[in-house]
Write a protein that holds these residues in place. Structure first.
Motif, PDB file in Angstrom:
ATOM      1  N   GLN A 132       0.824  -1.201   0.000  1.00 46.44           N
ATOM      2  CA  GLN A 132       0.000   0.000   0.000  1.00 46.44           C
ATOM      3  C   GLN A 132       0.867   1.263   0.000  1.00 46.44           C
ATOM      4  O   GLN A 132       0.645   2.171  -0.793  1.00 46.44           O
ATOM      5  N   GLU A 133       1.843   1.250   0.888  1.00 46.14           N
ATOM      6  CA  GLU A 133       2.727   2.418   0.993  1.00 46.14           C
ATOM      7  C   GLU A 133       3.441   2.699  -0.317  1.00 46.14           C
ATOM      8  O   GLU A 133       3.745   3.837  -0.641  1.00 46.14           O
ATOM      9  N   ASN A 134       3.741   1.645  -1.057  1.00 44.98           N
ATOM     10  CA  ASN A 134       4.517   1.823  -2.281  1.00 44.98           C
ATOM     11  C   ASN A 134       3.678   1.744  -3.550  1.00 44.98           C
ATOM     12  O   ASN A 134       4.219   1.591  -4.647  1.00 44.98           O
ATOM     13  N   GLU A 135       2.364   1.792  -3.361  1.00 44.81           N
ATOM     14  CA  GLU A 135       1.438   1.752  -4.498  1.00 44.81           C
ATOM     15  C   GLU A 135       1.651   0.548  -5.393  1.00 44.81           C
ATOM     16  O   GLU A 135       1.776   0.646  -6.615  1.00 44.81           O
ATOM     17  N   LEU A 136       1.707  -0.609  -4.749  1.00 45.06           N
ATOM     18  CA  LEU A 136       1.843  -1.845  -5.506  1.00 45.06           C
ATOM     19  C   LEU A 136       0.573  -2.655  -5.321  1.00 45.06           C
ATOM     20  O   LEU A 136      -0.067  -2.565  -4.277  1.00 45.06           O
ATOM     21  N   MET A 137       0.261  -3.471  -6.318  1.00 41.35           N
ATOM     22  CA  MET A 137      -0.772  -4.469  -6.086  1.00 41.35           C
ATOM     23  C   MET A 137      -0.098  -5.599  -5.324  1.00 41.35           C
ATOM     24  O   MET A 137       1.119  -5.714  -5.310  1.00 41.35           O
ATOM     25  N   PHE A 138      -0.891  -6.444  -4.695  1.00 44.21           N
ATOM     26  CA  PHE A 138      -0.271  -7.476  -3.876  1.00 44.21           C
ATOM     27  C   PHE A 138      -1.067  -8.772  -3.902  1.00 44.21           C
ATOM     28  O   PHE A 138      -2.297  -8.770  -3.818  1.00 44.21           O
ATOM     29  N   LEU A 139      -0.368  -9.875  -4.019  1.00 41.82           N
ATOM     30  CA  LEU A 139      -0.979 -11.201  -3.945  1.00 41.82           C
ATOM     31  C   LEU A 139       0.023 -12.152  -3.309  1.00 41.82           C
ATOM     32  O   LEU A 139       1.229 -11.985  -3.483  1.00 41.82           O
ATOM     33  N   GLU A 140      -0.480 -13.127  -2.584  1.00 45.42           N
ATOM     34  CA  GLU A 140       0.400 -14.230  -2.196  1.00 45.42           C
ATOM     35  C   GLU A 140       0.175 -15.363  -3.189  1.00 45.42           C
ATOM     36  O   GLU A 140      -0.953 -15.701  -3.511  1.00 45.42           O
ATOM     37  N   THR A 141       1.267 -15.924  -3.673  1.00 43.81           N
ATOM     38  CA  THR A 141       1.174 -16.902  -4.760  1.00 43.81           C
ATOM     39  C   THR A 141       1.850 -18.211  -4.368  1.00 43.81           C
ATOM     40  O   THR A 141       2.649 -18.258  -3.434  1.00 43.81           O
ATOM     41  N   SER A 142       1.541 -19.238  -5.136  1.00 41.25           N
ATOM     42  CA  SER A 142       2.285 -20.487  -4.986  1.00 41.25           C
ATOM     43  C   SER A 142       2.583 -21.048  -6.366  1.00 41.25           C
ATOM     44  O   SER A 142       1.679 -21.473  -7.080  1.00 41.25           O
ATOM     45  N   ALA A 143       3.849 -21.034  -6.720  1.00 40.47           N
ATOM     46  CA  ALA A 143       4.228 -21.599  -8.017  1.00 40.47           C
ATOM     47  C   ALA A 143       4.053 -23.117  -7.986  1.00 40.47           C
ATOM     48  O   ALA A 143       3.907 -23.756  -9.020  1.00 40.47           O
ATOM     49  N   LEU A 144       4.047 -23.678  -6.760  1.00 41.33           N
ATOM     50  CA  LEU A 144       3.889 -25.129  -6.628  1.00 41.33           C
ATOM     51  C   LEU A 144       2.468 -25.562  -6.967  1.00 41.33           C
ATOM     52  O   LEU A 144       2.245 -26.431  -7.800  1.00 41.33           O
ATOM     53  N   THR A 145       1.480 -24.918  -6.309  1.00 42.08           N
ATOM     54  CA  THR A 145       0.094 -25.318  -6.541  1.00 42.08           C
ATOM     55  C   THR A 145      -0.537 -24.536  -7.687  1.00 42.08           C
ATOM     56  O   THR A 145      -1.572 -24.919  -8.199  1.00 42.08           O
ATOM     57  N   GLY A 146       0.081 -23.429  -8.055  1.00 40.64           N
ATOM     58  CA  GLY A 146      -0.487 -22.601  -9.122  1.00 40.64           C
ATOM     59  C   GLY A 146      -1.419 -21.522  -8.584  1.00 40.64           C
ATOM     60  O   GLY A 146      -1.902 -20.682  -9.342  1.00 40.64           O
ATOM     61  N   GLU A 147      -1.638 -21.511  -7.291  1.00 39.39           N
ATOM     62  CA  GLU A 147      -2.578 -20.562  -6.697  1.00 39.39           C
ATOM     63  C   GLU A 147      -2.143 -19.116  -6.969  1.00 39.39           C
ATOM     64  O   GLU A 147      -1.003 -18.740  -6.676  1.00 39.39           O
ATOM     65  N   ASN A 148      -3.071 -18.344  -7.501  1.00 45.37           N
ATOM     66  CA  ASN A 148      -2.860 -16.909  -7.760  1.00 45.37           C
ATOM     67  C   ASN A 148      -1.787 -16.571  -8.795  1.00 45.37           C
ATOM     68  O   ASN A 148      -1.438 -15.407  -8.962  1.00 45.37           O
ATOM     69  N   VAL A 149      -1.239 -17.569  -9.465  1.00 46.47           N
ATOM     70  CA  VAL A 149      -0.155 -17.281 -10.413  1.00 46.47           C
ATOM     71  C   VAL A 149      -0.696 -16.555 -11.643  1.00 46.47           C
ATOM     72  O   VAL A 149      -0.259 -15.456 -11.990  1.00 46.47           O
ATOM     73  N   GLU A 150      -1.707 -17.171 -12.270  1.00 40.38           N
ATOM     74  CA  GLU A 150      -2.313 -16.532 -13.432  1.00 40.38           C
ATOM     75  C   GLU A 150      -2.894 -15.162 -13.045  1.00 40.38           C
ATOM     76  O   GLU A 150      -2.728 -14.176 -13.747  1.00 40.38           O
ATOM     77  N   GLU A 151      -3.512 -15.127 -11.856  1.00 48.30           N
ATOM     78  CA  GLU A 151      -4.131 -13.896 -11.376  1.00 48.30           C
ATOM     79  C   GLU A 151      -3.112 -12.759 -11.318  1.00 48.30           C
ATOM     80  O   GLU A 151      -3.418 -11.629 -11.674  1.00 48.30           O
ATOM     81  N   ALA A 152      -1.919 -13.087 -10.833  1.00 49.14           N
ATOM     82  CA  ALA A 152      -0.898 -12.056 -10.691  1.00 49.14           C
ATOM     83  C   ALA A 152      -0.611 -11.404 -12.042  1.00 49.14           C
ATOM     84  O   ALA A 152      -0.602 -10.184 -12.171  1.00 49.14           O
ATOM     85  N   PHE A 153      -0.401 -12.244 -13.058  1.00 46.43           N
ATOM     86  CA  PHE A 153      -0.094 -11.709 -14.386  1.00 46.43           C
ATOM     87  C   PHE A 153      -1.302 -10.967 -14.960  1.00 46.43           C
ATOM     88  O   PHE A 153      -1.169  -9.897 -15.539  1.00 46.43           O
ATOM     89  N   VAL A 154      -2.472 -11.568 -14.774  1.00 39.91           N
ATOM     90  CA  VAL A 154      -3.683 -10.966 -15.343  1.00 39.91           C
ATOM     91  C   VAL A 154      -3.993  -9.628 -14.683  1.00 39.91           C
ATOM     92  O   VAL A 154      -4.296  -8.646 -15.358  1.00 39.91           O
ATOM     93  N   GLN A 155      -3.883  -9.581 -13.347  1.00 40.05           N
ATOM     94  CA  GLN A 155      -4.167  -8.315 -12.641  1.00 40.05           C
ATOM     95  C   GLN A 155      -3.240  -7.199 -13.099  1.00 40.05           C
ATOM     96  O   GLN A 155      -3.652  -6.065 -13.284  1.00 40.05           O
ATOM     97  N   CYS A 156      -1.979  -7.582 -13.269  1.00 40.56           N
ATOM     98  CA  CYS A 156      -0.999  -6.598 -13.695  1.00 40.56           C
ATOM     99  C   CYS A 156      -1.343  -6.095 -15.105  1.00 40.56           C
ATOM    100  O   CYS A 156      -1.335  -4.896 -15.374  1.00 40.56           O
TER     101      CYS A 156
END
Lengths: 204, 510
Positions: A132-156
């Motif tokens: 928030q302080e640095n005006e970044l979007m934020f997600l916790e991801t797992s390259a192992l399970t794939g959780e939030n990985v696609e989301e990270a790229f798509v959100q960006c």
């Protein structure tokens, strides 16, 4: 043009591999030099081709760094939730990205290795504040399970498109890291659709 | 349509995050289905009319085995390997098919819109005019050949002859651990067996003193060391060569040995410390030399005496790239022109940084990569043989880049995709021939005059000393001993125009 940056061993290449191949690369070795991957994704009905540059976590050559950052439109800034050291390095990475790419670069912070929650050293809350302080979007991801990985790229990518639509970003500006789809790319899709879409299509 | 295996019917419902428009989703659906199919049962299906090229690369002399490579317009590659023949039959089929008229480099026009797919067949033979005339002079150095090089006391009798034999023929796997320490300057060629035993004992003692130093750091020093070195070493050793039998499996003690060697090296040479890539260089040494202390000292020699070292310093890499650019300008001008057209990013040669840093370790299967290491370590006629290998790769596999005017990132993808799919033997042979051609040049640009400096002259009284002429490429206003001062303006386009002074040099051994 997208970058994946962050300390050594945070899982940058694995995130990229998971995103492109939808598989976890468990025999992955450390990246030397620069590697490259690309994928076409659909963001709000628009086809966007992400060209993703992946590099070594241990930075070495300034000349390479310049070419690497030049004209990047988006970046995944990666740390490892089980390693405070990688989290502490974020400020430096951020400064580099904004200085060497552009002030307008859209960055999403990824706390990777979400699956290793038992070994967590950085809380979600702490990283959210930093984001928030640095005006970044934020997600916790797992390259192992794939959780939030696609989301990270798509959100960006979505954020970049929004910025284009609102006029905040000008794709025609030199070094914006964005290009409208070219002829060769259009041929990959049906001619009818390409025609209908060509006016608003972004195939960067 | 080209399909490699029959697909069982699969009901795949493609999932995607964003599909607001109905019209696109059908097409998107289909695409996803193809991707999913491809993943699940190894089916590969494309419309050849939409592809950029279809190529057959033969890897054996008989032209039966090799690879069939399909490239999309976006430089995505699909590679089918034919390990046990059959590719010749396929090539006949393709050749009879009207659609696949073989295209040739010279006929091709550089147009943006290609209507017809490119089709070509590449055969591995280098025309005899393009091979080094001494190509088949040396066989692989095996035990008996090695013993013949040693005298009664165990000294190498003719160092130059040995290095030459290794340069052309390589070293048999069974004696690598014995011969590498010589190439890496751990043992001197003049040393006797006895002296070497004494050296090993002494060096072992030194090694453990270094280790002791590391283990007795103050807490503050330890903290610094952890942050600057150990943190990354710990992450890298567990992901280095783990598919190699020697390092395979959980809790493999050899991984721990590799870790100690790297940590101790950082204590021994704090100016260099640890940079990523070192683990890749030390792992094969350990797997062949086996002894921890001996491996450490071989690694020290590797870092000192080879020029492609995994150096963390900008200027070392810059020098390599400068030489490589100059070699390309000399030996493959068309490719060099393409790089120039791409501007600064192109001239950074991003696609070959890993080649240089790891000496092709990730570009070729281990057996071939280690042959290249040995050829480089032999320092035969040049100290920079690895750069000739780089040029050879570009000469053999870089046609696409020029024909299709690939941009920097596409080039990265092109060569990245070739990793582990290139023919190492062919590349080595081509590199040797390029070195030979380089030696035939009556004059070389001053930018390259250091290329053959340290490698020694062997039985000859003088080494390779061509006339050197100023190429006019100098940073700032540095004066050149071969040409004089360089004009401050326009560093480009000045070559060859000015009246270049040449200087013939003769050097004789004392």
């Amino acid at each position: 043009k997208f970058l994946v940056i962050g300390n050594a061993g945070t899982g940058k290449s694995c995130l990229l591999h998971q995103f492109i191949e939808k598989k976890f690369k468990d025999d992955s070795n450390h990246t030397i030099g620069v590697e490259f991957g690309s994928k076409i994704i659909n963001v709000g009905g628009k086809y966007v081709k992400l060209q993703i540059w992946d590099t070594a976590g241990q930075e070495r050559f300034r000349s390479v760094t310049r070419s690497y950052y030049r004209g990047a439109a988006g970046a995944l800034l990666v740390y490892d939730i089980t390693s405070r050291e990688t989290y502490n390095a974020l400020t430096n990475w951020l400064t580099d990205a904004r200085m060497l790419a552009s002030q307008n670069i859209v960055i999403i912070l990824c706390g990777n290795k979400k699956d290793l929650d038992a070994d967590r050293e950085v809380t979600f809350l702490e990283a959210s504040r930093f984001a928030q302080e640095n005006e970044l979007m934020f997600l916790e991801t797992s390259a192992l399970t794939g959780e939030n990985v696609e989301e990270a790229f798509v959100q960006c990518a979505r954020k970049i498109l929004n910025k284009i639509e609102s006029g905040e970003l000008d794709p025609e500006r030199m070094g914006s890291g964005i290009q409208y789809g070219d002829a060769a790319l259009r041929q990959l899709r049906s001619p009818r659709r390409a025609q209908a879409q060509s006016a608003q299509e972004c195939g960067c | 349509t080209c399909s490699t295996s029959s697909a069982s019917s699969l009901d795949t419902s493609a999932q995607f995050q964003e599909s607001n428009g109905q019209t696109q989703s059908t097409r998107w659906d289909e695409q996803q289905k193809v991707f999913t199919l491809e993943q699940v049962c190894g089916v590969f299906r494309v419309d050849l009319g939409q592809m950029r090229s279809l190529r057959l690369f033969f890897s054996d002399e008989n032209c039966t085995c090799g690879q069939l490579v399909v490239a999309s317009r976006e430089s995505q590659y699909k590679i089918f390997h034919f390990h046990h023949g059959g590719l010749d039959k396929l090539s006949e089929v393709f050749q009879q098919w009207k659609y696949c008229t073989e295209t040739h480099l010279k006929d091709q026009q550089l147009s943006e819109q290609k209507t017809c797919m490119q089709f070509s067949i590449r055969r591995p033979k280098l025309p005899s005019a393009e091979t080094h005339p001494e190509e088949s002079s040396s066989r692989r150095l095996d035990v008996s050949a090695w013993l013949q090089h040693l005298n009664q006391a165990g000294q190498v009798q003719e160092e130059y002859r040995l290095r030459k034999a290794i340069f052309f023929g390589g070293i048999d796997i069974s004696i690598r651990g014995e011969v590498w320490p010589f190439l890496l300057h751990y043992y001197s060629y003049e040393s006797t067996s006895e002296e070497r035993e004494a050296l090993r004992l002494q060096k072992r003692k030194e090694y453990f003193e270094i280790q002791e130093k590391r283990l007795s750091m103050s807490p503050d020093e330890q903290k610094d060391f952890w942050r600057q070195v150990q943190f990354t070493v710990d992450k890298d050793v567990v992901r280095t060569d783990r598919s190699n039998q020697f390092f395979r499996g959980e809790g493999n003690p050899n991984v721990e040995t590799m870790r100690r060697i790297l940590l101790n090296y950082a204590v021994f040479n704090p100016a260099i410390g640890y940079s990523q890539g070192m683990s890749d260089l030390v792992a094969p040494l350990l797997a062949e030399v086996l002894d921890e202390s001996d491996t450490f000292w071989c690694f020290v020699g590797l870092m000192q005496n080879t020029i492609f070292i995994s150096s963390p310093r900008d200027e070392d890499m810059e020098k390599q790239l400068l030489y490589l650019r100059e070699l390309l300008r000399l030996m493959h001008p068309r490719f060099h022109q393409h790089l120039c057209a791409l501007g600064e990013d192109g001239l950074q040669l991003l696609f070959c940084h890993r080649w240089i840093l790891l000496c092709f370790k990730r570009e070729f299967p281990e057996a071939e990569a280690l042959r290249m290491w040995e050829a480089c370590w032999a320092h035969y006629q040049t100290d920079y043989f690895h750069l000739f290998i780089c040029v050879a790769i570009v000469v053999i596999y870089g046609d696409d880049v020029i024909e299709q005017q690939l941009a920097t990132d596409q080039m990265l993808l092109h060569f990245g995709n070739l990793a582990m799919h290139m023919n190492g033997e062919l590349v080595l042979r081509k590199a040797r021939s390029l070195l030979y051609q380089f030696h035939l040049l009556p004059r070389i640009p001053c930018s390259l005059h250091e290329l053959c400096k340290l490698c020694g002259t062997g039985m000859w009284d003088s080494g390779f000393i061509p006339a050197v002429e100023c190429s006019g490429h100098h940073p700032e206003s540095e004066s050149c001993p071969y040409g004089g001062l360089v004009e401050e303006s326009s560093p480009e386009g000045s070559e060859g125009k000015r009246g270049l002074k040449t200087r013939d040099v003769f050097a004789f051994r004392k």
